[in-house]
Enzyme design. Structure first.
Site, PDB file in Angstrom:
ATOM      1  CD  GLU A  73      -2.064   3.329   1.051  1.00  0.00           C
ATOM      2  OE1 GLU A  73      -2.676   2.345   0.744  1.00  0.00           O
ATOM      3  OE2 GLU A  73      -1.044   3.041   1.585  1.00  0.00           O
ATOM      4  N   GLY A  74      -5.053   4.974  -3.170  1.00  0.00           N
ATOM      5  CA  GLY A  74      -6.041   5.557  -3.887  1.00  0.00           C
ATOM      6  C   GLY A  74      -5.986   7.060  -4.236  1.00  0.00           C
TER       7      GLY A  74
END
Length: 574
Positions: free
Chosen positions: A395-396
């Site tokens: 998610e980053g």
């Protein structure tokens, strides 16, 4: 309507803050259902999942759908249960205890469902969502490529519109969770190589295949493959959203994914603390359980403190998102849900970083408490350690999210929320001060001081000063954690909660330690940005704002360790 990052400039009444202690009976019933599903059906199947038996994975996803756990926060007209985001969080927490299945669940209930719910046409929603919610269709989310991980908009996958209105997609997506057995893919590609867009792609479409399973450090029971698109023919009706607006879909889904990942992290941490204390009570050295040793007790207390802080932040943010959706007056509107997720993007990034690093700390200390037994596969501690590591990348990466935090705050302060700039100026000009011993307020004001100085010092070059941005992010994380824990403890005291004194111990240690970290971070930051009189003035302002009173944290940690050992697990929560 609640606003993102408003906690920095506005005192939040403790009774307004959503906490685990405020969960309704419906929430608790949903949580028990999810916990029993994980304990009785998922946990026994983990060995099969680790052998990549995807038939078992599909069966478990379908079973989650049968129990109503996949669409718990999806509006009823679209086949969901119609509950709030708090219900989704308690399910995510429960599923976090089975990391490999948690990935399959998250890809299904979040990354596949949210894009269609928030951005799909009514026809797309009616066609796909009921079957995703039931588990009939397994979904996957396809954003990353080998050359565009953190830089998602640099994707090279290409979409070309055909004369008959269909699309031809070409490219390769990487690290796709559920890739080996998914029926449905949310794929991002550039129309004509330029306009970043999203598509709903079915496995049965011509030209759609997946590559081999990745050999991963952890999550061996989760399918991770490339997705290969070779002139894959996609119907025109399967364009998701508008051409060139794929970034809005991608980033809002990431906001939700970051938010939900924090719940997975609290779940694995809660389970791990229980595992650690049970082992420590049973393992004897020098004639007594190692749980009686101060060094081990200190570890159990610190694991508990870090979970308490993240849990407090997570439920507070959940309450804010649910209030924002309710205030829109359109609970069943996917656009309203997307707007609320976007509004709290700062909190989502903050939770992703804090949650994943908290979980990493907890599983690492669990291995240490297990000693040599923690390093071998005969005990769950080894698997938990491997499985948790990827959370700082999902998610980053945490580095990207740290850069996002102050950058988004500054953008909002100069555009959407000028009150932030006013608050920064007030702090700079000695117009505010924290009440004595109010460390949480002091931390919020320290963030405003530091961000304002960074903006003045670096100006338009601030986005390039990554070390500065990451230090500002750490200040924001400590401030939100201390503030959320303090408010939760105040709420517990106000309602005479049976564990009010233990809540107070947790909050006081969290705020104290956050204050000391923040002071060191701010001093380093000011020394890097300022010289001479400007530096002296900044340090004087820091001393005025952040005077951390001494706290007997050893005694408080001992009381927390007593609670953990007597209850054989994390003592707080629902």
């Amino acid at each position: 309507m609640p606003k993102g990052a408003q906690w920095l400039i506005r005192e939040s009444p403790a009774d307004e803050v959503f906490t685990p202690e405020k969960l309704s009976e419906d929430h608790r019933l949903i949580a028990r259902t999810a916990q029993e599903f994980v304990a009785n059906e998922v946990a026994p199947a983990l060995p099969d999942l680790e052998k990549k038996n995807w038939t078992v994975a599909r069966r478990l996803v379908a079973r989650a759908g049968e129990l109503g756990l996949l669409g718990v926060d999806v509006p009823e007209p679209l086949g969901g249960a119609g509950f709030d985001k708090a219900a989704a969080i308690v399910v995510g927490d429960a599923v976090g205890d089975a990391a490999s299945f948690a990935m399959a669940y998250g890809a299904q209930a979040g990354l596949t469902m949210i894009p269609i719910l928030c951005f799909g046409t009514p026809a797309q929603q009616q066609h796909y969502l009921p079957r995703i919610i039931s588990g009939e269709l397994i979904g996957a989310y396809c954003l990353s490529e080998s050359g565009s991980g953190s830089d998602a908009l640099a994707a090279r996958a290409k979409a070309v519109k055909q004369a008959d209105g269909s699309w031809l997609l070409t490219g390769e997506k990487m690290w796709i969770t559920n890739g080996g057995f998914a029926d449905l893919f949310i794929v991002f590609a550039k129309v004509d190589g330029e306009h970043f867009s999203a598509f709903i792609v079915e496995r049965g479409f011509p030209g759609v295949t997946n590559g081999k399973e990745e050999h991963k450090m952890g999550l061996h029971g989760s399918s991770t493959t490339p997705l290969v698109l070779q002139d894959a023919k996609v119907p025109g009706a399967n364009l998701l959203g508008e051409v060139g607006k794929g970034h809005k879909i991608a980033f809002n889904v990431l906001n939700y994914g970051r938010f939900k990942l924090a719940a997975t992290c609290t779940g694995v941490a809660r389970a791990t603390i229980g595992e650690a204390v049970r082992y420590a009570l049973g393992r004897r050295q020098f004639g007594q359980p190692i749980a009686s040793f101060g060094a081990i007790r200190s570890k159990l207390a610190e694991m508990t403190l870090r979970l308490y802080a993240v849990e407090s932040m997570l439920f507070r943010t959940t309450g804010l998102i649910d209030r924002a959706i309710a205030a829109s007056g359109t609970h069943d509107d996917g656009q309203a849900i997307a707007a609320a997720l976007e509004e709290f993007a700062i909190e989502a990034s903050l939770l992703k970083v804090a949650g994943s690093e908290m979980a990493d700390f907890v599983v690492d200390e669990n291995v240490q408490i297990h000693g040599g037994n923690g390093f071998v596969g005969d005990y769950p501690a080894e698997r938990r350690y491997r499985d948790a590591r990827v959370n700082r990348i999902f998610e980053g990466t945490n580095e990207i999210n740290r850069l996002i935090l102050p950058a988004t705050l500054i953008k909002r302060g100069t555009k959407a929320n000028p009150g932030l700039i006013d608050a920064m100026q007030a702090v700079r000009h000695d117009e505010v001060t924290a009440a004595p011993q109010d460390v949480a307020t002091s931390l919020r004001q320290t963030v405003l001081l530091a961000v304002g100085l960074a903006m003045d010092t670096h100006g338009d070059n601030l986005p390039k000063e990554q070390e500065t941005l990451m230090a500002l992010a750490d200040l924001m994380i400590d401030a939100f954690g201390a503030d959320s824990a303090t408010l939760r403890a105040s709420q517990a005291a106000a309602i005479s909660h049976p564990l009010a004194a233990l809540h107070a111990d947790a909050a006081s240690v969290i705020a104290h330690d956050a204050g000391l970290r923040a002071e060191a971070t701010a001093r380093t930051l000011f020394a890097s940005m300022l010289n001479g009189e400007a530096q002296r003035a900044a340090l004087a302002a820091l001393r005025r704002l952040l005077d951390v009173p001494p706290v007997n944290t050893i005694a408080a940690r001992r009381r927390l360790a007593d609670a953990v050992t007597s209850r054989r697990g994390y003592p707080f929560g629902a």
